[in-house]
Design a protein around this motif. Structure first.
Motif, PDB file in Angstrom:
ATOM      1  N   ILE A   1      -4.660   2.095 -10.216  1.00  0.00           N
ATOM      2  CA  ILE A   1      -4.023   1.786  -8.817  1.00  0.00           C
ATOM      3  C   ILE A   1      -4.335   1.630  -7.671  1.00  0.00           C
ATOM      4  CG2 ILE A   1      -1.949   3.210  -7.360  1.00  0.00           C
ATOM      5  CD1 ILE A   1      -0.765   3.976  -9.814  1.00  0.00           C
TER       6      ILE A   1
ATOM      7  N   TRP B   1       2.716   1.800  -3.748  1.00  0.00           N
ATOM      8  CA  TRP B   1       2.271   2.651  -4.368  1.00  0.00           C
ATOM      9  C   TRP B   1       1.713   4.374  -4.142  1.00  0.00           C
ATOM     10  CZ3 TRP B   1       1.008   0.374  -8.839  1.00  0.00           C
ATOM     11  CH2 TRP B   1       1.639  -0.774  -9.098  1.00  0.00           C
TER      12      TRP B   1
ATOM     13  N   ASN C   1       8.943  -0.969 -11.257  1.00  0.00           N
ATOM     14  CA  ASN C   1       7.966  -2.239 -10.432  1.00  0.00           C
ATOM     15  C   ASN C   1       9.461  -2.772  -9.651  1.00  0.00           C
ATOM     16  OD1 ASN C   1       9.680  -4.035 -11.973  1.00  0.00           O
ATOM     17  ND2 ASN C   1       6.991  -5.255 -12.394  1.00  0.00           N
TER      18      ASN C   1
ATOM     19  N   HIS D   1       0.934  -0.810   0.001  1.00  0.00           N
ATOM     20  CA  HIS D   1       0.121   0.053  -0.133  1.00  0.00           C
ATOM     21  C   HIS D   1       0.850   1.483  -0.362  1.00  0.00           C
ATOM     22  CE1 HIS D   1      -4.295   2.247   1.792  1.00  0.00           C
ATOM     23  NE2 HIS D   1      -3.672   2.380   1.006  1.00  0.00           N
TER      24      HIS D   1
ATOM     25  N   HIS E   1      -6.226  -1.102  -7.523  1.00  0.00           N
ATOM     26  CA  HIS E   1      -5.656  -2.978  -7.213  1.00  0.00           C
ATOM     27  C   HIS E   1      -4.921  -2.775  -6.234  1.00  0.00           C
ATOM     28  CE1 HIS E   1      -1.818  -5.346  -8.086  1.00  0.00           C
ATOM     29  NE2 HIS E   1      -1.161  -4.987  -6.830  1.00  0.00           N
ATOM     30  N   VAL E   2      -4.077  -1.763  -5.292  1.00  0.00           N
ATOM     31  CA  VAL E   2      -4.045  -2.189  -3.893  1.00  0.00           C
ATOM     32  C   VAL E   2      -5.294  -2.588  -3.214  1.00  0.00           C
ATOM     33  CG1 VAL E   2      -3.715  -0.343  -1.748  1.00  0.00           C
ATOM     34  CG2 VAL E   2      -2.556   0.373  -3.933  1.00  0.00           C
TER      35      VAL E   2
ATOM     36  N   ARG F   1       4.251   6.087  -5.217  1.00  0.00           N
ATOM     37  CA  ARG F   1       4.537   5.632  -6.655  1.00  0.00           C
ATOM     38  C   ARG F   1       2.774   7.539  -7.710  1.00  0.00           C
ATOM     39  NH1 ARG F   1       4.147  -0.786  -7.978  1.00  0.00           N
ATOM     40  NH2 ARG F   1       6.339  -0.926  -7.562  1.00  0.00           N
TER      41      ARG F   1
END
Length: 146
Positions: A110, A48, A97, A45, A113-114, A51
């Motif tokens: 994103i 991400w 990644n 978490h 996805h998390v 990012r």
């Protein structure tokens, strides 16, 4: 969409905090993989988030105490809420990644996805708890909404 993601991340934070409290109480009985798995959820978490809002990422498999996981979950939650409030969710983010390959995804992708990643691994932790004879908390979204 922002209201949806805010709700989903409030849900995850709520149950992550309850789960870590249970893990701390049952620390002597949990399996050897539980703390590393919960650490991984927290690390991913944060990675991400880092990012989207550039900051130094944690290591994907960095191990933390459960108390540290609880604190990181709180900071991850606040950072994610800030991202949801301030960012254009359709904005594409370029990142590398953990293997160094370059990719690009929207902030919305994103965030989804998390959320999915958290649900998956939290389910594994709950399965581990049952195998250790520990009664897990119920983390279904609908229970949160009730």
């Amino acid at each position: 969409m922002k209201a949806f993601f805010k709700d989903i991340f409030e849900y995850h934070h709520h149950f992550n905090q309850q789960l870590v409290d249970l893990l701390i109480r049952e620390q002597e009985r949990i399996s050897a993989r539980t703390t590393p798995l919960f650490s991984h959820v927290i690390n991913a978490h944060q990675i991400w988030n880092a990012r989207v809002v550039p900051e130094k990422p944690l290591g994907v498999h960095e191990l933390h105490s459960l108390e540290t996981c609880k604190a990181y979950d709180q900071s991850n939650h606040l950072r994610t809420l800030q991202i949801i409030a301030d960012a254009d969710l359709s904005k594409a983010i370029s990142y590398r990644n953990s293997s160094g390959s370059e990719f690009e995804n929207t902030i919305q992708e994103i965030l989804f996805h998390v959320s999915n990643h958290t649900t998956h691994h939290r389910g594994q932790i709950i399965s581990d708890l049952r195998q250790q004879g520990i009664e897990p908390i119920v983390t279904d979204y609908i229970f949160y909404k009730r």
